[in-house]
Design an enzyme around this catalytic site. Structure first.
Site, short mmCIF file in Angstrom:
data_model
loop_
_atom_site.label_atom_id
_atom_site.label_comp_id
_atom_site.label_asym_id
_atom_site.label_seq_id
_atom_site.Cartn_x
_atom_site.Cartn_y
_atom_site.Cartn_z
N SER A 108 0.80 -1.22 0.00
CA SER A 108 0.00 0.00 0.00
C SER A 108 0.83 1.27 0.00
O SER A 108 0.37 2.32 -0.46
CB SER A 108 -0.93 0.00 1.22
OG SER A 108 -0.19 -0.20 2.41
N HIS A 146 -0.75 5.69 6.85
CA HIS A 146 -0.25 5.67 5.48
C HIS A 146 0.09 7.10 5.05
O HIS A 146 -0.46 8.06 5.58
CB HIS A 146 -1.29 5.08 4.53
CG HIS A 146 -1.37 3.59 4.58
ND1 HIS A 146 -2.14 2.92 5.53
CD2 HIS A 146 -0.78 2.62 3.83
CE1 HIS A 146 -2.01 1.62 5.34
NE2 HIS A 146 -1.19 1.40 4.32
#
Length: 268
Positions: free
Chosen positions: A44, A250
């Site tokens: 990711s 993230h």
């Protein structure tokens, strides 16, 4: 053999050798020139989860037009660009489903992988929801995995990349430290934040070692993210987001363009 014939014979040998070397050099240069395709592999952090602007056709892989591979391709115009990185990918997923575009014309490969193998999501949820001692215990388990099992998994991926893309320059990207320490910050305790940062360093050290042993370049994103960690006041990382849990921890779009892209540029 008369002298004139000897000179002629030696001259022919020199000419033939020169022609062969020139031909080999030309062929090598042509092969190198042709090997300028770019393939972006990984998890990711490479697909761009957290950056938004996801490509609809990528589905749950959540590949973003604001992710560093997409930005690099837009800026450098490689002859081909294949973006197979996928949210949640582990080393086995890269081997099973991402290597198809690699070939002799691949000139650059980038990859970030290993965090999910080590249990990244579970570590963060344990540290967010449970005590300091539970957090430290879960991190210790993750570090033990990084020491014992992850190197072999990375070796399998890196060897497969080299086998399939013999002419490629391979950039292995690491992970940022998540927290700015020594500041007043709501959320996790300083003990947890420091332990999480130490775990990121531990993981990066293991990845960098395996990358070097395969002749790959390690792209360290910790310097580019410095000053932009969570609790810095100018974070390029999402903190825990209960409304969109998958984006938690993230990089933001700024983290992709300001943190990961310069690391890729510098290593490529």
């Amino acid at each position: 053999m008369r002298r004139s014939r000897l000179v002629g014979f030696l001259s022919s040998l020199v000419l033939a050798a020169g022609t062969a070397l020139t031909g080999a050099a030309t062929a090598g240069a042509a092969q190198q020139a042709a090997a300028d395709g770019y393939v972006a592999l990984g998890d990711s952090y490479s697909s761009g989860v957290g950056a938004g602007s996801y490509i609809a056709s990528s589905g749950d892989c959540k590949r973003s037009t604001k992710a560093h591979p997409y930005l690099w391709a837009a800026a450098n115009s490689p002859s081909s660009f294949d973006f197979t990185a996928c949210s949640g990918a582990r080393t086995g997923d890269v081997l099973a489903g991402q290597l198809g575009p690699l070939g002799s014309t691949t000139g650059l490969v980038s990859i970030s992988v290993g965090g999910n193998d080590a249990g990244f999501a579970d570590v963060m949820m344990t540290c967010v929801l449970q005590s300091d001692s539970s957090c430290l215990s879960r991190i210790a388990t993750a570090k033990a995995y990084v020491d014992s099992t992850l190197p072999g998994n990375l070796d399998n991926v890196y060897s497969a990349i080299r086998d399939r893309a013999p002419n490629a320059h391979v950039v292995v990207l690491g992970y940022p430290r998540f927290y700015r320490l020594g500041t007043s910050c709501l959320g996790l305790s300083e003990t947890k934040r420091k332990a999480i940062n130490d775990a990121a360093d531990h993981l990066n050290t293991a990845i960098a070692k395996r990358a070097a042993d395969h002749g790959f370049t390690f792209g360290d994103v910790r310097p580019t993210f410095s000053g932009h960690e969570i609790c810095s006041g100018s974070s390029w990382l999402h903190s825990v987001n209960w409304l969109n849990i998958g984006e938690s921890y993230h990089p933001t779009a700024a983290g992709q363009s300001g943190g990961y892209l310069p690391a890729l540029d510098g290593a490529a």
